[in-house]
Design a protein around this motif. Sequence first.
Motif, PDB file in Angstrom:
ATOM      1  N   VAL A  27      11.148  34.569  71.362  1.00  0.00           N
ATOM      2  CA  VAL A  27      10.196  33.526  70.989  1.00  0.00           C
ATOM      3  C   VAL A  27      10.873  32.578  70.008  1.00  0.00           C
ATOM      4  N   TRP A  28      10.768  31.257  70.255  1.00  0.00           N
ATOM      5  CA  TRP A  28      11.287  30.244  69.347  1.00  0.00           C
ATOM      6  C   TRP A  28      10.106  29.619  68.603  1.00  0.00           C
ATOM      7  N   LEU A  29      10.229  29.487  67.291  1.00  0.00           N
ATOM      8  CA  LEU A  29       9.156  28.936  66.475  1.00  0.00           C
ATOM      9  C   LEU A  29       9.507  27.552  65.949  1.00  0.00           C
ATOM     10  N   LYS A  30       8.492  26.830  65.502  1.00  0.00           N
ATOM     11  CA  LYS A  30       8.685  25.471  64.993  1.00  0.00           C
ATOM     12  C   LYS A  30       9.626  25.423  63.796  1.00  0.00           C
ATOM     13  N   ASN A  31       9.606  26.474  62.972  1.00  0.00           N
ATOM     14  CA  ASN A  31      10.438  26.464  61.760  1.00  0.00           C
ATOM     15  C   ASN A  31      11.896  26.816  62.044  1.00  0.00           C
ATOM     16  N   GLY A  32      12.216  27.022  63.316  1.00  0.00           N
ATOM     17  CA  GLY A  32      13.591  27.310  63.687  1.00  0.00           C
ATOM     18  C   GLY A  32      13.897  28.781  63.880  1.00  0.00           C
ATOM     19  N   ASP A  33      12.951  29.667  63.514  1.00  0.00           N
ATOM     20  CA  ASP A  33      13.177  31.093  63.715  1.00  0.00           C
ATOM     21  C   ASP A  33      13.203  31.431  65.201  1.00  0.00           C
ATOM     22  N   ARG A  34      14.007  32.440  65.525  1.00  0.00           N
ATOM     23  CA  ARG A  34      14.104  32.927  66.904  1.00  0.00           C
ATOM     24  C   ARG A  34      13.944  34.442  66.852  1.00  0.00           C
ATOM     25  N   LEU A  35      12.848  34.930  67.411  1.00  0.00           N
ATOM     26  CA  LEU A  35      12.508  36.347  67.332  1.00  0.00           C
ATOM     27  C   LEU A  35      12.811  37.047  68.644  1.00  0.00           C
ATOM     28  N   THR A  36      13.284  38.282  68.524  1.00  0.00           N
ATOM     29  CA  THR A  36      13.546  39.125  69.692  1.00  0.00           C
ATOM     30  C   THR A  36      12.586  40.303  69.678  1.00  0.00           C
ATOM     31  N   GLY A  37      11.993  40.549  70.802  1.00  0.00           N
ATOM     32  CA  GLY A  37      11.042  41.661  70.879  1.00  0.00           C
ATOM     33  C   GLY A  37      10.422  41.755  72.256  1.00  0.00           C
ATOM     34  N   LYS A  38       9.091  41.930  72.306  1.00  0.00           N
ATOM     35  CA  LYS A  38       8.392  42.094  73.578  1.00  0.00           C
ATOM     36  C   LYS A  38       7.057  41.368  73.525  1.00  0.00           C
ATOM     37  N   THR A  46      -3.669  33.484  69.482  1.00  0.00           N
ATOM     38  CA  THR A  46      -2.746  34.348  68.747  1.00  0.00           C
ATOM     39  C   THR A  46      -1.865  35.125  69.719  1.00  0.00           C
ATOM     40  N   LEU A  47      -0.549  35.000  69.543  1.00  0.00           N
ATOM     41  CA  LEU A  47       0.407  35.730  70.359  1.00  0.00           C
ATOM     42  C   LEU A  47       0.753  37.047  69.661  1.00  0.00           C
ATOM     43  N   VAL A  48       0.604  38.151  70.377  1.00  0.00           N
ATOM     44  CA  VAL A  48       1.022  39.452  69.847  1.00  0.00           C
ATOM     45  C   VAL A  48       2.425  39.731  70.379  1.00  0.00           C
ATOM     46  N   PHE A  49       3.363  39.892  69.452  1.00  0.00           N
ATOM     47  CA  PHE A  49       4.781  40.050  69.804  1.00  0.00           C
ATOM     48  C   PHE A  49       5.295  41.331  69.147  1.00  0.00           C
ATOM     49  N   LYS A  50       5.718  42.286  69.982  1.00  0.00           N
ATOM     50  CA  LYS A  50       6.160  43.602  69.494  1.00  0.00           C
ATOM     51  C   LYS A  50       7.649  43.573  69.158  1.00  0.00           C
ATOM     52  N   THR A  51       7.976  44.042  67.948  1.00  0.00           N
ATOM     53  CA  THR A  51       9.382  44.087  67.526  1.00  0.00           C
ATOM     54  C   THR A  51       9.748  45.505  67.124  1.00  0.00           C
ATOM     55  N   SER A  52      11.063  45.771  67.124  1.00  0.00           N
ATOM     56  CA  SER A  52      11.548  47.095  66.719  1.00  0.00           C
ATOM     57  C   SER A  52      11.644  47.218  65.201  1.00  0.00           C
ATOM     58  N   TYR A  53      11.606  46.080  64.502  1.00  0.00           N
ATOM     59  CA  TYR A  53      11.845  46.088  63.062  1.00  0.00           C
ATOM     60  C   TYR A  53      10.575  45.855  62.238  1.00  0.00           C
ATOM     61  N   GLU A  63       2.485  27.566  66.812  1.00  0.00           N
ATOM     62  CA  GLU A  63       3.794  27.597  66.164  1.00  0.00           C
ATOM     63  C   GLU A  63       4.926  27.897  67.140  1.00  0.00           C
ATOM     64  N   VAL A  64       4.578  28.261  68.372  1.00  0.00           N
ATOM     65  CA  VAL A  64       5.582  28.619  69.381  1.00  0.00           C
ATOM     66  C   VAL A  64       6.043  27.366  70.107  1.00  0.00           C
ATOM     67  N   VAL A  65       7.370  27.188  70.199  1.00  0.00           N
ATOM     68  CA  VAL A  65       7.924  26.019  70.890  1.00  0.00           C
ATOM     69  C   VAL A  65       8.659  26.399  72.167  1.00  0.00           C
ATOM     70  N   ASN A  66       8.994  27.696  72.336  1.00  0.00           N
ATOM     71  CA  ASN A  66       9.626  28.131  73.570  1.00  0.00           C
ATOM     72  C   ASN A  66       9.508  29.644  73.701  1.00  0.00           C
ATOM     73  N   LEU A  67       9.745  30.112  74.912  1.00  0.00           N
ATOM     74  CA  LEU A  67       9.493  31.526  75.204  1.00  0.00           C
ATOM     75  C   LEU A  67      10.368  31.977  76.356  1.00  0.00           C
ATOM     76  N   LYS A  68      10.803  33.244  76.281  1.00  0.00           N
ATOM     77  CA  LYS A  68      11.555  33.839  77.375  1.00  0.00           C
ATOM     78  C   LYS A  68      11.167  35.309  77.517  1.00  0.00           C
ATOM     79  N   THR A  69      10.947  35.746  78.758  1.00  0.00           N
ATOM     80  CA  THR A  69      10.670  37.166  79.024  1.00  0.00           C
ATOM     81  C   THR A  69      11.575  37.646  80.136  1.00  0.00           C
ATOM     82  N   ASP A  70      11.957  38.920  80.062  1.00  0.00           N
ATOM     83  CA  ASP A  70      12.781  39.509  81.120  1.00  0.00           C
ATOM     84  C   ASP A  70      11.938  40.091  82.248  1.00  0.00           C
ATOM     85  N   GLU A  71      10.702  40.456  81.930  1.00  0.00           N
ATOM     86  CA  GLU A  71       9.813  41.054  82.918  1.00  0.00           C
ATOM     87  C   GLU A  71       8.647  40.122  83.225  1.00  0.00           C
TER      88      GLU A  71
END
Length: 339
Positions: A27-38, A46-53, A63-71
């Motif tokens: 997930v890419w956010l407006k503030n420039g953060d790029r999160l990895t998860g599920k 509201t987007l629920v995004f699961k992370t390992s950390y 706040e989301v500007v882009n998105l990528k999923t493998d499944e």
Amino acid sequence: MKHSAISILLTVLFVVPICGQAFADEVWLKNGDRLTGKVVSLDAGTLVFKTSYAGDLSIKWEEVVNLKTDEPIKVVLGDETTAQGPVSPGDSGKVKVKAEQVAEPVAVDLANVKAINPKPPLRTNLRANVGFSMTDGNTDTQDIYADAEFMARTLQNRFTIGGLYKRSEDEDVKTEDKALGYMKYDHFFTKKWYAYANATGEQDEFKDLDLRATLGAGVGHQFIESDRTNLSLEAGLSYVDENYIIAEDNSFAAGRWGLKFDHFLLPKSLQYFLYHTGLQSIEDSEDLILFTQTGFRIPFYKNLNITAQFNWEYDKSPSPGKKESDYTYLLTFGYLWSN
């Protein structure tokens, strides 16, 4: 040391890739953060995004500007159209959904995405009414009436359970004692058409009826289903088993029909309802049973209402000495709740 090195190597080769695959969405956010998860779901902005950390993160969809999923994920747009497939980053404010039914990925505006992986909605309704009257002095009478119905509805399934009870006494002598219970399951195989299975049990001492049990199945059509109006028609087959207190017991196969209609004549102020079922034996035309409830509900405070109701019960071949029709006029206080 040799065994430890092998263990570490195996961990790197197998465990790390598995973990990476489990949290491979981005997930890419407006503030420039790029999160990895599920990606888990999107609901009510509201987007629920699961992370390992950090476990499950709740992210504002704006706040989301882009998105990528493998499944594959299910994406619901503002006009209720859906697309299902892996999502890849797109141009400014858009993502691409690779659906199986189309050759090329479909570009979707993030602002037009209403939900992701939506849960099947669960709607419930509870209706309960009670009426009571008592006189004392020159006359000594008591009348009690109560009915209730609970319904739970998902996109494809509907469960209904309910019943009624009526008892009257005059000078401490019982003059009426009746109970009815029912349950029903509907499975929608299209948006409007459904198959149903139902069961009922009825007892009425003053109709000489110890127990009338029915089991049935059939199909129905939900013409209208909304907060203001509901209309459905049903037809099917039932097995009826009648056990009498004095008369000879009886059983037969029957055709069944049903009508359920309610409509707010004045929005949230005056509701008319009509519920009707019929059973006609396919073996003997004299075995005909009808039951109708009709009347008006008037909400007066929050979920409370007053109901003026008329019940008609008809048995074409009653127990010897009993009348074919029973009429009940009711004024009850009720509770009506839905989510």
